[in-house]
Design a protein around this motif. Sequence first.
Motif, PDB file in Angstrom:
ATOM      1  N   ALA A   5       0.844  -1.198   0.000  1.00 19.30           N
ATOM      2  CA  ALA A   5       0.000   0.000   0.000  1.00 19.30           C
ATOM      3  C   ALA A   5       0.877   1.245   0.000  1.00 19.30           C
ATOM      4  O   ALA A   5       1.901   1.289   0.677  1.00 19.30           O
ATOM      5  CB  ALA A   5      -0.909   0.012   1.225  1.00 19.30           C
ATOM      6  N   GLU A   6       0.461   2.248  -0.742  1.00 15.53           N
ATOM      7  CA  GLU A   6       1.156   3.533  -0.757  1.00 15.53           C
ATOM      8  C   GLU A   6       0.645   4.344   0.437  1.00 15.53           C
ATOM      9  O   GLU A   6      -0.403   4.995   0.365  1.00 15.53           O
ATOM     10  CB  GLU A   6       0.880   4.274  -2.066  1.00 15.53           C
ATOM     11  CG  GLU A   6       1.621   5.588  -2.208  1.00 15.53           C
ATOM     12  CD  GLU A   6       3.095   5.419  -2.559  1.00 15.53           C
ATOM     13  OE1 GLU A   6       3.808   6.431  -2.572  1.00 15.53           O
ATOM     14  OE2 GLU A   6       3.521   4.285  -2.828  1.00 15.53           O
TER      15      GLU A   6
ATOM     16  N   LYS B 102       1.004   7.197   2.025  1.00 16.53           N
ATOM     17  CA  LYS B 102       1.519   8.553   1.889  1.00 16.53           C
ATOM     18  C   LYS B 102       0.362   9.538   1.881  1.00 16.53           C
ATOM     19  O   LYS B 102      -0.584   9.394   1.103  1.00 16.53           O
ATOM     20  CB  LYS B 102       2.319   8.673   0.583  1.00 16.53           C
ATOM     21  CG  LYS B 102       3.038   9.992   0.407  1.00 16.53           C
ATOM     22  CD  LYS B 102       3.909   9.958  -0.830  1.00 16.53           C
ATOM     23  CE  LYS B 102       4.694  11.258  -0.986  1.00 16.53           C
ATOM     24  NZ  LYS B 102       5.572  11.224  -2.189  1.00 16.53           N
TER      25      LYS B 102
ATOM     26  N   ARG C 273      -1.747  12.595   0.987  1.00 12.04           N
ATOM     27  CA  ARG C 273      -1.805  13.408  -0.225  1.00 12.04           C
ATOM     28  C   ARG C 273      -2.971  14.388  -0.109  1.00 12.04           C
ATOM     29  O   ARG C 273      -4.096  14.077  -0.501  1.00 12.04           O
ATOM     30  CB  ARG C 273      -1.965  12.529  -1.472  1.00 12.04           C
ATOM     31  CG  ARG C 273      -0.854  11.507  -1.644  1.00 12.04           C
ATOM     32  CD  ARG C 273      -0.860  10.883  -3.042  1.00 12.04           C
ATOM     33  NE  ARG C 273      -2.135  10.259  -3.377  1.00 12.04           N
ATOM     34  CZ  ARG C 273      -2.468   9.018  -3.026  1.00 12.04           C
ATOM     35  NH1 ARG C 273      -1.632   8.288  -2.290  1.00 12.04           N
ATOM     36  NH2 ARG C 273      -3.620   8.498  -3.389  1.00 12.04           N
TER      37      ARG C 273
ATOM     38  N   GLY D 208       4.571  13.846   3.306  1.00 17.18           N
ATOM     39  CA  GLY D 208       3.843  12.621   3.007  1.00 17.18           C
ATOM     40  C   GLY D 208       3.623  11.711   4.193  1.00 17.18           C
ATOM     41  O   GLY D 208       2.732  10.868   4.184  1.00 17.18           O
ATOM     42  N   THR D 209       4.427  11.860   5.249  1.00 15.09           N
ATOM     43  CA  THR D 209       4.237  11.044   6.450  1.00 15.09           C
ATOM     44  C   THR D 209       3.165  11.636   7.365  1.00 15.09           C
ATOM     45  O   THR D 209       2.697  10.979   8.287  1.00 15.09           O
ATOM     46  CB  THR D 209       5.542  10.921   7.253  1.00 15.09           C
ATOM     47  OG1 THR D 209       5.891  12.203   7.808  1.00 15.09           O
ATOM     48  CG2 THR D 209       6.682  10.422   6.375  1.00 15.09           C
TER      49      THR D 209
ATOM     50  N   LYS E 190       5.671   6.012   2.079  1.00 16.96           N
ATOM     51  CA  LYS E 190       6.129   5.224   0.929  1.00 16.96           C
ATOM     52  C   LYS E 190       5.264   3.966   0.845  1.00 16.96           C
ATOM     53  O   LYS E 190       4.354   3.747   1.648  1.00 16.96           O
ATOM     54  CB  LYS E 190       7.600   4.847   1.085  1.00 16.96           C
ATOM     55  CG  LYS E 190       7.884   4.015   2.326  1.00 16.96           C
ATOM     56  CD  LYS E 190       9.364   3.714   2.477  1.00 16.96           C
ATOM     57  CE  LYS E 190       9.609   2.855   3.722  1.00 16.96           C
ATOM     58  NZ  LYS E 190      11.052   2.536   3.902  1.00 16.96           N
ATOM     59  N   SER E 191       5.582   3.118  -0.137  1.00 13.90           N
ATOM     60  CA  SER E 191       4.857   1.869  -0.312  1.00 13.90           C
ATOM     61  C   SER E 191       5.408   0.808   0.641  1.00 13.90           C
ATOM     62  O   SER E 191       6.616   0.574   0.694  1.00 13.90           O
ATOM     63  CB  SER E 191       4.991   1.396  -1.765  1.00 13.90           C
ATOM     64  OG  SER E 191       4.271   0.188  -1.952  1.00 13.90           O
TER      65      SER E 191
ATOM     66  N   LYS F  78       4.324  -3.196   2.762  1.00 16.28           N
ATOM     67  CA  LYS F  78       3.471  -4.371   2.759  1.00 16.28           C
ATOM     68  C   LYS F  78       2.922  -4.636   4.156  1.00 16.28           C
ATOM     69  O   LYS F  78       3.496  -4.178   5.158  1.00 16.28           O
ATOM     70  CB  LYS F  78       4.257  -5.589   2.268  1.00 16.28           C
ATOM     71  CG  LYS F  78       4.603  -5.547   0.794  1.00 16.28           C
ATOM     72  CD  LYS F  78       5.272  -6.856   0.371  1.00 16.28           C
ATOM     73  CE  LYS F  78       5.540  -6.851  -1.125  1.00 16.28           C
ATOM     74  NZ  LYS F  78       6.145  -8.144  -1.573  1.00 16.28           N
TER      75      LYS F  78
ATOM     76  N   PRO G  47      -5.377   4.332   0.806  1.00 14.22           N
ATOM     77  CA  PRO G  47      -4.246   4.613  -0.094  1.00 14.22           C
ATOM     78  C   PRO G  47      -4.679   5.208  -1.425  1.00 14.22           C
ATOM     79  O   PRO G  47      -3.902   5.920  -2.071  1.00 14.22           O
ATOM     80  CB  PRO G  47      -3.600   3.227  -0.288  1.00 14.22           C
ATOM     81  CG  PRO G  47      -4.062   2.416   0.875  1.00 14.22           C
ATOM     82  CD  PRO G  47      -5.443   2.908   1.155  1.00 14.22           C
TER      83      PRO G  47
ATOM     84  N   GLY H  89      -5.276   8.924  -0.378  1.00 14.03           N
ATOM     85  CA  GLY H  89      -4.233   9.553   0.431  1.00 14.03           C
ATOM     86  C   GLY H  89      -4.789  10.228   1.666  1.00 14.03           C
ATOM     87  O   GLY H  89      -4.136  11.102   2.248  1.00 14.03           O
TER      88      GLY H  89
END
Length: 319
Positions: free
Chosen positions: A26-27, A29, A31, A157-158, A189-190, A192, A275, A278
Amino acid sequence: MRKIAALGLIVLVVARVCFAADDEAAELKLRIKSGDSLHYAWTITSNSISNGRAEGKPFTISSEFVFAMTLQIKGLPAKGEQTPVALRLQNINYTDRRSIGDEMKTDLTVSREKVKYTENGKVLIDSENDIGTDSVNTYLDQMKLLETGEAHTMMDGTGRQSEMQGESAMVEMFRSGGAQTIFPLLAGKSVKPGESWQDTFTMPSIGDFKLAKPAIVHSKVTFAKWETKDGKKLAQLELVSAMEHTDLKGENPKGMLAEISHVTDTVTGTALFDPATGYFVEGTINNDVKYHIDGEIEGQRQGMDVTGKSAISFTRKEK
């Protein structure tokens, strides 16, 4: 036999597909784009019990606090890797109940529609019956400052934010929370399912005490699993954090100087993140804390043991 073999093959293929979906990255991040306007129903609840002795006599202090509001996050034109956002508060209301043994019990309710305060059952402030008008106006002015003010910060992004600026009452309210993010920290970031990321931040206060030196807190967030809700595939995040075991010094609003020891402070939480958009969808964060205070005020020594619990919950409101 061929039918059985074919059925077994189908089951195996389906199992592999399902496993792959569960293990999909999963991204994670944040947004928030320019022009986005997100609204979250936000509730903070806390209660604490303090047992101690003052002037040789035992005492018990208890408090219950509930704060509810709508938090608006508006994206502003981006600047590099960070996104500037404007924060506003709406629909604020809170209740604050306190007691000192059987000697004093207070109950305060504040919203735009109603302000009421009682001591030992006696009404001292009541906006609906024109009691304590000057005090009513003071509370309403404070509410107006919070609901008409705006604070600005930069978020990456965090979800980590820069120093907040804007209406002083709002800035102080966010700052006193101690964390460096509004939401649980994302990986940015991406990742798992099963993967984790860590952070360390400082906390400027404990309870009513502003610390002389901020406490250090270590946190860990894990992408636990995928969760389907309302037809959307969401990432379930699990948060744990704990304060470094150390002795602290602080001062409360009444001027009590205190040494704070035997501190245990543990935070656990769960949140759902989308995701695809975002955005965070919902979350709950629980905090359990215990500590001992040795303090002095107006020449009188006081010692007390404090046990507290608090919870923060948020849910995105679709406009």
